[in-house]
Design a protein around this motif. Sequence first.
Motif, mmCIF file in Angstrom:
data_model
loop_
_atom_site.group_PDB
_atom_site.id
_atom_site.type_symbol
_atom_site.label_atom_id
_atom_site.label_comp_id
_atom_site.label_asym_id
_atom_site.label_seq_id
_atom_site.Cartn_x
_atom_site.Cartn_y
_atom_site.Cartn_z
ATOM 1 N N GLN A 108 13.107 -9.638 -3.829
ATOM 2 C CA GLN A 108 13.117 -11.077 -3.560
ATOM 3 C C GLN A 108 13.498 -11.898 -4.792
ATOM 4 N N LEU A 140 11.517 -19.421 -6.944
ATOM 5 C CA LEU A 140 12.006 -19.048 -5.617
ATOM 6 C C LEU A 140 12.128 -20.312 -4.782
ATOM 7 N N ASP A 141 13.374 -20.738 -4.539
ATOM 8 C CA ASP A 141 13.596 -21.937 -3.724
ATOM 9 C C ASP A 141 13.515 -21.642 -2.240
ATOM 10 N N ASP A 142 13.784 -20.382 -1.876
ATOM 11 C CA ASP A 142 13.782 -19.991 -0.465
ATOM 12 C C ASP A 142 12.346 -19.727 -0.022
ATOM 13 N N LYS A 143 11.879 -20.460 0.996
ATOM 14 C CA LYS A 143 10.509 -20.301 1.469
ATOM 15 C C LYS A 143 10.282 -18.917 2.053
ATOM 16 N N THR A 144 11.295 -18.336 2.693
ATOM 17 C CA THR A 144 11.154 -16.996 3.276
ATOM 18 C C THR A 144 10.883 -15.968 2.186
ATOM 19 N N LYS A 145 11.579 -16.090 1.068
ATOM 20 C CA LYS A 145 11.355 -15.157 -0.034
ATOM 21 C C LYS A 145 9.940 -15.309 -0.597
ATOM 22 N N ARG A 146 9.477 -16.538 -0.722
ATOM 23 C CA ARG A 146 8.116 -16.742 -1.220
ATOM 24 C C ARG A 146 7.100 -16.143 -0.270
ATOM 25 N N ASP A 180 11.523 -27.022 -10.808
ATOM 26 C CA ASP A 180 11.522 -25.701 -10.215
ATOM 27 C C ASP A 180 10.171 -25.005 -10.355
ATOM 28 N N HIS A 183 8.069 -24.146 -7.302
ATOM 29 C CA HIS A 183 8.448 -23.029 -6.436
ATOM 30 C C HIS A 183 8.190 -21.686 -7.091
#
Length: 741
Positions: A108, A140-146, A180, A183
Amino acid sequence: MASSSLGSSHSSFTCVLKHRYGDFVVREVDPDGQIASLTPQEASEDAAVHAACNAEREWEEETKKAHAPTPSADAGAEAHDNNEKKRTHEPASLEEAMAAARAVVVEQTESNVDAEQLQALVDDAVNNKQNRSLTLPTPLDDKTKRTNVHTAIRLLSEAVEAAHSLSLVSCSAKNGSDDDNKHRIEVRVVAAGSKQARDSQRRKNGSPAIPAHVAFVVRKTNVDTASTARALQSMLLPHGAQGKGNARQHHHQKSAAAAASSIPGTVTFAGTKDKRGITYQFMSAARTFPRYIAKAARKLRGVAVGQFKVVNERIYLGNLRGNRFNIVLRNLADDAQANADKACASLRQSGFFNFYGLQRFGRGVAHTHKIGQMLLANRPDAAVRMVLLACDAETALSEADAAADDAGAPRGAWPTGNLEAALAVTKTRPNDSFIEKDLSIALRRRVEAANSTRRKDPTARGWLTREELAAAFSESLPKTTCMMYLHAFQSAAFNAAVSARALAHGSAPARAGELVLVDEDDGVGGGGGVEDLCDAEEEGGGESLPRVRLVTEQEAEANAIPASRVVLPLPGRFCTYPLDAATLDAYAPFATDAGINLQRLRTRLAWLEKHDNDVGAALRALAGAGGNDGAVVDELEGRKGKHPLLTVAALPGAYRKVVCVPQDVEWRFVRHATHDEDLLDVCGNVLSARNVESKSAPEQGDVCGTGSLLSLCVDFTLPASAYATMAVRELTKQPSDTLVP
């Protein structure tokens, strides 16, 4: 206040009330009839903490059950398959869990650095058994990855907890100034079963992380109710929130119900009680844990807590059925026993005039009802002077007008120079004078702003306007405090009306034109209180008032309605007023002093006289129509230059019984050797009469104990807002201000 009693034939007798704190024990009765109580064992510090922990465990079990998925009847096989799939994805050991977590983190974040640091965090915590924290460096800007990383860390946490009794808690990091950083993922190692671990598990299960409200019982000795709630709240509020202007402003911009639901640690109570005595009260705290309340109470002198329960709604002011009183009247003369016994029987049978007690209006020269009068009369300058300088209304008005005239300011304004001199006086106030101090802080801010503007523009006005003074008053003080002054004004008007009724009719049955509750027409009820001092914003205005009707001439001639059913209004927007001339005239001076126009009421009376010569028929017609359309206080909404909270527009009004008949009246006489001997325990039980039955007949009461001194122990239950001091006043036929030493 009229000195007349209900006409009982017993003579007056002297006594001493509240000689010791234990001589006046009050226990609230909730709407379900439960009496607030704490045994000495429950009130101990260790017992309070233990009860708080039990309440939290019960709440956690209930929320876990409430948020657990409910499978359908044919979903057994599917649930079994899901459990099998979950088991196949769960690592069998810490090493496998660590390897799986590293793989997910690398995938991720596309970096080995994060995985290496996570590995080092876990190894260090396992080896040293100490709590550690880490913020993964890759944003991590992508919520799915977080979400995937959080899931991997939770699975790793289960393995760590099984092997080493430690848990991993992950969340989005917020400790930084760069954008950033919001995130990045923060990972903390905490002890298994700790608050952080339980909160994380609750969030995983979808259950709330913190109770909405915690209800509890407070036992306080010689402590003021508002001061107790304020002290608890100051320790329960989030760090740094108390005293800040934005939190205070947020509290006053919203309704009290919304504020209590949104600000963690907000403490509310069902009723205010006397300081001098032992009282048991229901309170609630918003968005906190019971153990925090127990720990906070340990720091307060004379305060104990217990009976914790997590609830969904706050306890609000007035949410009571009544109060149970256990009172000792000391220093009775030996020949007063028979007379006192007769007085107790009369109190149980006939009750007492339902006056508001002196504590409603304060003991200083700045009476609370006079402050309310100044607020309603659009003279916040005089009201502020009365609060800050503790002066009477006449002095406040004359000084305010003189200061305004000297500065060339309009009436009602307060020159900043004169105000600064008044604020200097508040610095010498005791620490518990929080009303004066909070008000002075708000005024200083406005004075500084006004002076800053004047330095830039010498032609700018050098005073605070009525609007600014009213805003400072309402925004700096809790809403319950602001409403206290308005309610005190209503109470003074009610007392005047009851005095007029007592002097004109005594305890005679209801007269034509007086008011009774429609709900009691079936014969149910009598002697209780129906008052609900709420504000229109929260309770819906006139819709919350009970229905009333006027007594007809036929009912009056037949003496069909006892005095215990008669009610009188506390002035407000939606009240119906009686047509009995003696009672009605008592409201006029209060309306005039507060600048309230009762012309519509007068117009309604004139209409009745003009259009119907048969007064009885007119009364019946008005009663049949409900009588709520014409007899109202008008010109209360939209009065310019007044803060909405400080007008009668905020008060729908209320009704209150003229006569109050206590329930469950019991009494006994106690003989004792010394003046300072404790006669009641902290629960209100007579110490020397644990096995003596209380009186149930009107003849002479039981006597227990030995000694040369004689005291009377009397117990009774009153409805909400009724005053025990007024019941004692009826018993002794002595002015209430002479009973307390």
